[in-house]
Design a protein around this motif. Structure first.
Motif, PDB file in Angstrom:
ATOM      1  N   VAL A   1      -0.653  39.354 -35.021  1.00  0.00           N
ATOM      2  CA  VAL A   1      -2.836  39.669 -34.085  1.00  0.00           C
ATOM      3  C   VAL A   1      -2.097  41.185 -34.706  1.00  0.00           C
ATOM      4  N   ASP A   2      -3.677  41.217 -35.183  1.00  0.00           N
ATOM      5  CA  ASP A   2      -3.975  43.106 -35.473  1.00  0.00           C
ATOM      6  C   ASP A   2      -4.132  43.585 -34.356  1.00  0.00           C
ATOM      7  N   ALA A   3      -4.999  42.777 -33.042  1.00  0.00           N
ATOM      8  CA  ALA A   3      -5.809  43.641 -31.781  1.00  0.00           C
ATOM      9  C   ALA A   3      -6.057  42.313 -30.888  1.00  0.00           C
ATOM     10  N   ILE A   4      -5.644  42.923 -29.829  1.00  0.00           N
ATOM     11  CA  ILE A   4      -5.884  42.048 -29.056  1.00  0.00           C
ATOM     12  C   ILE A   4      -7.302  42.870 -28.156  1.00  0.00           C
ATOM     13  N   PHE A   5      -8.118  41.445 -27.769  1.00  0.00           N
ATOM     14  CA  PHE A   5      -9.250  41.572 -26.624  1.00  0.00           C
ATOM     15  C   PHE A   5      -8.883  41.139 -25.045  1.00  0.00           C
ATOM     16  N   ASP A   6     -10.310  41.472 -24.919  1.00  0.00           N
ATOM     17  CA  ASP A   6     -10.403  41.102 -23.628  1.00  0.00           C
ATOM     18  C   ASP A   6      -9.172  41.138 -22.345  1.00  0.00           C
ATOM     19  N   VAL A   7      -8.029  40.899 -22.266  1.00  0.00           N
ATOM     20  CA  VAL A   7      -7.243  40.917 -21.139  1.00  0.00           C
ATOM     21  C   VAL A   7      -7.541  41.217 -19.316  1.00  0.00           C
ATOM     22  N   PRO A   8      -8.022  40.404 -18.992  1.00  0.00           N
ATOM     23  CA  PRO A   8      -8.700  40.081 -17.361  1.00  0.00           C
ATOM     24  C   PRO A   8      -7.039  40.461 -16.723  1.00  0.00           C
ATOM     25  N   THR A   9      -7.315  41.132 -15.690  1.00  0.00           N
ATOM     26  CA  THR A   9      -6.243  41.480 -14.933  1.00  0.00           C
ATOM     27  C   THR A   9      -5.517  43.025 -14.687  1.00  0.00           C
ATOM     28  N   SER A  10      -5.693  43.524 -13.897  1.00  0.00           N
ATOM     29  CA  SER A  10      -5.333  45.218 -14.088  1.00  0.00           C
ATOM     30  C   SER A  10      -4.300  45.295 -15.124  1.00  0.00           C
ATOM     31  N   SER A  11      -2.800  44.798 -14.086  1.00  0.00           N
ATOM     32  CA  SER A  11      -1.759  44.652 -14.134  1.00  0.00           C
ATOM     33  C   SER A  11      -1.040  43.883 -15.465  1.00  0.00           C
ATOM     34  N   VAL A  12      -1.754  43.149 -15.745  1.00  0.00           N
ATOM     35  CA  VAL A  12      -1.371  41.805 -17.192  1.00  0.00           C
ATOM     36  C   VAL A  12      -1.771  43.367 -18.708  1.00  0.00           C
ATOM     37  N   ALA A  13      -3.012  43.998 -18.079  1.00  0.00           N
ATOM     38  CA  ALA A  13      -3.463  44.832 -19.558  1.00  0.00           C
ATOM     39  C   ALA A  13      -3.159  46.353 -19.510  1.00  0.00           C
ATOM     40  N   LEU A  14      -2.270  46.974 -18.569  1.00  0.00           N
ATOM     41  CA  LEU A  14      -1.777  47.798 -18.755  1.00  0.00           C
ATOM     42  C   LEU A  14       0.053  47.937 -19.354  1.00  0.00           C
ATOM     43  N   ALA A  15       0.213  46.500 -19.227  1.00  0.00           N
ATOM     44  CA  ALA A  15       1.771  45.926 -19.542  1.00  0.00           C
ATOM     45  C   ALA A  15       0.962  45.737 -20.968  1.00  0.00           C
ATOM     46  N   VAL A  16       0.198  44.800 -21.492  1.00  0.00           N
ATOM     47  CA  VAL A  16      -0.423  44.662 -22.739  1.00  0.00           C
ATOM     48  C   VAL A  16       0.094  46.170 -24.026  1.00  0.00           C
ATOM     49  N   GLN A  17      -1.500  47.244 -22.920  1.00  0.00           N
ATOM     50  CA  GLN A  17      -1.595  47.932 -23.491  1.00  0.00           C
ATOM     51  C   GLN A  17      -0.291  48.668 -24.047  1.00  0.00           C
ATOM     52  N   ASN A  18       0.092  49.325 -23.550  1.00  0.00           N
ATOM     53  CA  ASN A  18       1.453  49.824 -23.510  1.00  0.00           C
ATOM     54  C   ASN A  18       2.360  48.861 -24.780  1.00  0.00           C
ATOM     55  N   ILE A  19       3.106  47.404 -24.815  1.00  0.00           N
ATOM     56  CA  ILE A  19       3.169  47.504 -25.593  1.00  0.00           C
ATOM     57  C   ILE A  19       2.247  47.725 -27.315  1.00  0.00           C
ATOM     58  N   ALA A  20       1.186  47.333 -26.682  1.00  0.00           N
ATOM     59  CA  ALA A  20       0.175  47.760 -28.238  1.00  0.00           C
ATOM     60  C   ALA A  20       0.876  48.923 -28.537  1.00  0.00           C
ATOM     61  N   LYS A  21       0.547  49.733 -27.619  1.00  0.00           N
ATOM     62  CA  LYS A  21       0.903  50.877 -27.864  1.00  0.00           C
ATOM     63  C   LYS A  21       2.113  51.676 -28.639  1.00  0.00           C
ATOM     64  N   GLU A  22       3.218  50.508 -28.270  1.00  0.00           N
ATOM     65  CA  GLU A  22       4.139  50.891 -29.155  1.00  0.00           C
ATOM     66  C   GLU A  22       4.897  50.661 -30.184  1.00  0.00           C
ATOM     67  N   LYS A  23       3.449  49.198 -30.835  1.00  0.00           N
ATOM     68  CA  LYS A  23       4.054  48.801 -31.866  1.00  0.00           C
ATOM     69  C   LYS A  23       2.550  49.379 -32.756  1.00  0.00           C
ATOM     70  N   GLY A  24       2.185  50.093 -32.253  1.00  0.00           N
ATOM     71  CA  GLY A  24       0.854  50.806 -33.003  1.00  0.00           C
ATOM     72  C   GLY A  24      -0.323  49.696 -33.018  1.00  0.00           C
ATOM     73  N   LYS A  25      -0.324  48.782 -32.745  1.00  0.00           N
ATOM     74  CA  LYS A  25      -1.417  47.641 -32.401  1.00  0.00           C
ATOM     75  C   LYS A  25      -2.769  48.347 -31.598  1.00  0.00           C
ATOM     76  N   ILE A  26      -3.770  47.401 -31.701  1.00  0.00           N
ATOM     77  CA  ILE A  26      -4.908  47.790 -30.739  1.00  0.00           C
ATOM     78  C   ILE A  26      -5.267  46.533 -29.759  1.00  0.00           C
ATOM     79  N   LEU A  27      -5.372  47.016 -28.460  1.00  0.00           N
ATOM     80  CA  LEU A  27      -6.175  47.299 -27.689  1.00  0.00           C
ATOM     81  C   LEU A  27      -6.987  46.954 -26.447  1.00  0.00           C
ATOM     82  N   ILE A  28      -8.264  45.821 -26.796  1.00  0.00           N
ATOM     83  CA  ILE A  28      -9.480  46.488 -26.673  1.00  0.00           C
ATOM     84  C   ILE A  28     -10.132  46.231 -25.730  1.00  0.00           C
TER      85      ILE A  28
END
Length: 406
Positions: A99-126
């Motif tokens: 997967v190249d990019a993840i979209f949506d991710v409601p629930t702020s606690s989940v979004a903050l965790a997923v954004q950190n993972i995407a950041k570490e892997k150079g992937k995109i969270l929108i």
């Protein structure tokens, strides 16, 4: 002469084939995979859920099904509003499934965790469904974009407007997790900045069904406004139970700090009429929003889109255009191209993505119609004011994002 021509032709063909292969090699595994990660079984299902997946698929179809010579695929999963589950899915998508990019991710606690993972892997969270403004604040990422709305814009719109109308004393009923805390914080700041006063607050478990004890505290606070700092099913239940308690009949006002079209549909106009809210999109704003929304409704059981679902379509299209321009799906390159390109579609006119990842666009202050004012299904809102993007969202000068040059 024939031999020379043949050699030249062969050489040109080899060069062309090599160049094409090199260009295609920049699309990892020759597939662009889009992951829609959201709540598909809980209290946030209606505001995005399967409808959010459908919006992403619509964008892929409208784009033509391929980009830069590569096939586009959409995958989806239910994070169940749990950071550990969302994190596990994100890791598997990035590491195993391409997967190249993840979209949506409601629930702020989940979004903050997923954004950190995407950041570490150079992937995109929108992100669309999560509200916390920290996604583009202290937790910002070079490959993270917050598209649809955030707690600062909601607070600035609804909180500021009601204080200006004379409702100065506030009490907050807040979901006890990252989103609720951020919405309460940002709205408190907006209320105080507008000359209002906060007389108290109470936090409830997330998710929750019985709000009676919390509403009694709010009722006894003497506040003119009860700021409902939760979302989805929690908001619906809060407002329904407040009506049963006769809170609004007693003279107090409810401020739904994050209300979606689907919430109003569930509540009905008899219960929700008169509530003021801030939104990033409404299906009946103009001819463009109506045309797209009717297409969406045709494949979504007649339901008009929420701002999250409309935002997903808009961002997927913008993402694919950036891949087409760069001939790459590498995270930082694609985000850089997205930031260089204005957003001009049915969702936003002249939208811009700032260095902190915030997509800046107009927001809308709405009031829910009475049953008599509504003339058709989903005819629920009337526009009170358009809030320009540079006034709706937190200014960069106040940003805690380390990517912002001071």
């Amino acid at each position: 002469m024939t031999l020379k021509f043949t050699l030249a032709a062969v050489t040109a063909a080899v060069v062309a084939a090599f160049s094409a292969g090199a260009a295609q090699a920049e699309i990892s595994d020759n597939v662009v995979r889009i992951g829609v990660l959201n709540d598909q079984s809980g209290i946030y299902t209606d505001l995005s859920g399967p409808g959010g997946v459908a919006a992403a698929q619509m964008a892929v179809e409208d784009f033509g099904g391929s980009v830069a010579g590569a096939k586009i695929e959409v995958v989806s999963a239910d994070h169940q509003n749990k950071p550990d589950i969302g994190s596990n899915i994100a890791n598997e998508w990035f590491d195993r499934d391409g997967v190249d990019a993840i979209f949506d991710v409601p629930t702020s606690s989940v979004a903050l965790a997923v954004q950190n993972i995407a950041k570490e892997k150079g992937k995109i969270l929108i992100d669309h469904g999560a509200a916390t403004s920290d996604l583009t604040g202290k937790a910002c990422s070079p490959t993270g974009i917050h598209w649809t709305y955030d707690t600062y814009a909601l607070a600035n719109g609804t909180g500021g407007a009601l204080v200006q109308q004379g409702a100065k004393k506030w009490f907050f009923l807040t979901a006890d997790y990252a989103f609720g805390h951020a919405l309460e914080r940002d709205t408190m700041n907006a209320v105080k900045a507008a000359g209002g006063e906060v007389v108290g607050s109470v936090r409830h478990p997330f998710p929750n069904t019985d709000f009676s004890s919390f509403l009694l505290q709010a009722q006894g606070s003497g506040a003119e406004v009860i700021g409902v700092a939760n979302a989805g099913g929690d908001t619906v239940n809060t407002i329904k139970q407040a009506s049963e308690f006769g809170i609004t009949q007693g003279g107090q006002r409810l401020a739904g700090l994050l209300l979606f079209l689907t919430d109003v549909h569930s509540l009905g106009l008899q219960v929700s009429q008169g509530l003021v809210l801030t939104t990033g999109f409404y299906w009946d704003l103009n001819d463009e929003t109506r045309a797209w929304s009717k297409r969406f409704a045709e494949r979504n059981n007649g339901r008009m889109p929420t701002m999250v679902q409309a935002g997903i379509y808009s961002s997927v299209m913008h993402y694919l255009k950036a891949i087409e321009a760069t001939k790459s799906d590498e995270g930082k390159a694609v985000v850089a191209q997205m930031k260089q390109t204005p957003v001009n579609d049915f969702f936003a006119k002249g939208g811009t993505i700032r260095e902190d990842g915030r997509m800046v666009h107009d927001m809308y202050l709405m009031q829910i119609k009475s049953p008599d004012e509504s003339k058709a299904p989903y005819d629920y809102y009337k526009l009170l004011a358009t809030i320009p993007g540079d006034q709706a969202f937190r200014p960069l000068s106040e940003s805690e994002c380390p990517l912002v040059k001071k």
